[in-house]
Design a protein around this motif. Structure first.
Motif: not given
Length: 202
Positions: A40-45
């Motif tokens: 959960n709370g996954l953020s990708t760049k």
């Protein structure tokens, strides 16, 4: 005799390119991260790939070259379950995944003037991965263990357009690893005899 920008249709001409490239590295990372249980709370760049090439015409219309590609994708998340250790965790977790590829390529240049240099060719490159993370069992949980270092072939179709005496733009589309599209700036040099010389690109 002079040194001018030129398509690689004559022996001895040299071309170098610095390009921004696009590939499936980010999609592969996201696919693997979603395999981590209860993430959960996954953020990708994902940053664009960067590639540099140098090609030398060994005979008329045929060049050999070396190419290097690198691209990095990063991610962070706050909750996941470590099914190997048998418990859930919360906090600030992250990873950075880099794919590098160094290869050799041969290109056939079918242009006949110094302004446009279309080419087709084959690249054989060695891809190797770098993974940095602050969690245990990452490669097993994210199913990244199959991201192995290995040799990959790639078919290349490209075009260089010279708009100045020594410089121009370059685009490529490709089938295979490590990228599917790239574009940037190229520089080209070559020695022309009077019978070969075309109008100087100013």
């Amino acid at each position: 005799m002079g040194i001018q920008a030129g398509a690689q249709n004559k022996k001895g001409q040299i071309a170098g390119c610095g390009n921004v490239a696009f590939s499936g590295v980010g999609a592969a990372m996201r696919f693997g991260l979603k395999k981590i249980p209860d993430i959960n709370g996954l953020s990708t760049k994902v940053g664009p790939g960067v590639q540099g090439t140098i090609d030398y015409a060994i005979i008329d219309h045929l060049s050999l070259g070396i190419a290097y590609f690198t691209q990095t994708a990063k991610a962070s998340w706050t909750v996941y379950t470590d099914t190997i250790a048998g418990y859930s965790l919360s906090g600030t977790f992250n990873c950075s995944i880099t794919r590098n590829n160094i290869g050799f390529r041969t290109l056939y240049h079918f242009g006949h003037n110094n302004y446009f240099d279309p080419y087709i060719g084959l690249r054989i490159g060695y891809s190797y991965w770098g993974i940095s993370t602050n969690i245990e069992h990452f490669t097993q949980l994210a199913k990244f263990s199959h991201f192995i270092d290995m040799v990959w072939p790639q078919g290349v179709l490209g075009l260089r357009c010279n708009f100045a005496k020594y410089f121009g733009i370059n685009i490529e589309t490709a089938l295979g690893f490590p990228y599917f599209f790239t574009g940037g700036i190229n520089f080209q040099f070559g020695l022309f005899t009077p019978k070969d010389k075309q109008p100087i690109i100013e």
